[in-house]
Design a protein around this motif. Sequence first.
Motif, PDB file in Angstrom:
ATOM      1  N   UNK A 236       0.843  -1.188   0.000  1.00  0.00           N
ATOM      2  CA  UNK A 236       0.000   0.000   0.000  1.00  0.00           C
ATOM      3  C   UNK A 236       0.881   1.241   0.000  1.00  0.00           C
ATOM      4  N   UNK A 237       0.439   2.231  -0.758  1.00  0.00           N
ATOM      5  CA  UNK A 237       1.069   3.548  -0.781  1.00  0.00           C
ATOM      6  C   UNK A 237       0.019   4.544  -0.315  1.00  0.00           C
ATOM      7  N   UNK A 238       0.401   5.449   0.550  1.00  0.00           N
ATOM      8  CA  UNK A 238      -0.585   6.354   1.148  1.00  0.00           C
ATOM      9  C   UNK A 238      -0.245   7.819   0.940  1.00  0.00           C
TER      10      UNK A 238
ATOM     11  N   UNK B 176      -0.833  14.177  -2.497  1.00  0.00           N
ATOM     12  CA  UNK B 176      -1.888  13.633  -3.352  1.00  0.00           C
ATOM     13  C   UNK B 176      -1.443  13.588  -4.803  1.00  0.00           C
ATOM     14  N   UNK B 177      -0.826  14.673  -5.270  1.00  0.00           N
ATOM     15  CA  UNK B 177      -0.353  14.712  -6.659  1.00  0.00           C
ATOM     16  C   UNK B 177       0.733  13.674  -6.908  1.00  0.00           C
ATOM     17  N   UNK B 178       1.609  13.481  -5.935  1.00  0.00           N
ATOM     18  CA  UNK B 178       2.674  12.473  -6.062  1.00  0.00           C
ATOM     19  C   UNK B 178       2.069  11.079  -6.207  1.00  0.00           C
ATOM     20  N   UNK B 179       1.097  10.754  -5.358  1.00  0.00           N
ATOM     21  CA  UNK B 179       0.516   9.409  -5.421  1.00  0.00           C
ATOM     22  C   UNK B 179      -0.302   9.226  -6.694  1.00  0.00           C
TER      23      UNK B 179
ATOM     24  N   UNK C  85       3.376  -1.304   3.917  1.00  0.00           N
ATOM     25  CA  UNK C  85       2.804  -0.004   3.579  1.00  0.00           C
ATOM     26  C   UNK C  85       3.885   1.068   3.664  1.00  0.00           C
ATOM     27  N   UNK C  86       3.827   2.014   2.718  1.00  0.00           N
ATOM     28  CA  UNK C  86       4.803   3.106   2.671  1.00  0.00           C
ATOM     29  C   UNK C  86       4.071   4.434   2.494  1.00  0.00           C
TER      30      UNK C  86
END
Length: 390
Positions: A72-74, A107-110, A158-159
């Motif tokens: 998971x990426x958050x 948010x933009x990075x993810x 998760x990261x």
Amino acid sequence: MQALTLVSKELGEWAVRHRRHLHQYPELSGEEHQTHAYIKRQLEEMGMDILAFEAPSVVGFLRGTTGENTIALRADIDALPVLEEGDKPYQSKIPGISHACGHDGHTAVLLAAAKWLSEHRDEVKPNVLFLFQSSEERDPSGASALIQQGVLDQVDAIFGIHLWQPLEKGQIGVCHGSMMAACDEFTITIEGKGGHGAMPQETIDPIYIASQIVGGIQSVVSRSLNPLQPAVVTVGKVEGGSTYNIIPNEALMLGTTRSLTEETRQRIHTHMQRIVEGVSASYGATGRMEYRWGPPPLVNDKVQSRYVEQVVKDSFGESVYAVDLAPTMAAEDFAYYLERCPGAFIFVGMGGEASAYPHHHPQFDIDEDSIPIAIELFVQLVLRYARQAG
């Protein structure tokens, strides 16, 4: 800016455009409904599956070629009740609300990482969850809500990243173990006996008692805790009385405590309770402390943090890794994920001229050069994970 292996100039510019849009339309914790719709639309355009978790959080899913692991990426998506200052061309259009912590950048990075991975599905071995999480800045925590809904049930690691102004631009850092503090809040009420300011002997002065408690609870850090375990007790507000010659019936104090271990956290609470009640009673007053438990200490899993360290060194070079990164007494609800699942939280440095103001300052801004670096980091963490897990 570091040379990037995977993230193109065009993808970096795409992310910046989305970041600037989000920056202009910030929403407070639990109210990120337009942000939710915006993120969902972008993910759907990528052909991403949207999982059934409660809005305003958004969870996207990408099935890997093997699906043997799920990571998971958050990113957090909420803004702050801060009136933005300055003259940015992408200034907040919502009065009194701004992205003064960088969550628009996260948010933009993810989103950009999701875009790259969705366009290179054949190279992605593990399943990937993209957690766009509501309510990082306020309780009830959006992380806790997603966990209760089962978001981590099938997750192996998760990261999360934070574009971090205190860390020099061009550096990426992670702590192997404790990284950020537990953040708890307290309200202390002192009930005394009011009266005339000229006849204090007829009163039980709650303001004077409050002043003794302020000094007393500072002794918790200096005399009740292990001096090798950092902790902070801060009284941020003292309230009592109505005018110069009246001793009030009641005084109120509000504050916060910070600690890097659960043991320290519990000891702070126990000793503060004892001091509030004991000092008040010694003057004939009643003291009550209400304690609100916030996010726990953020403690990285050492296997996963070492994995991050190696990915940073391999992807960006040895000099980029921040060797001496120290824990901070700031708090993050990413800590809730790490209580349930191995993982790591990572700082991507952006301190410098373009990001000179601290987080939560009215003139805070992101150095947008850090955005492609953070995208590349997320992508590399995913692509290399299957090898690391094996």
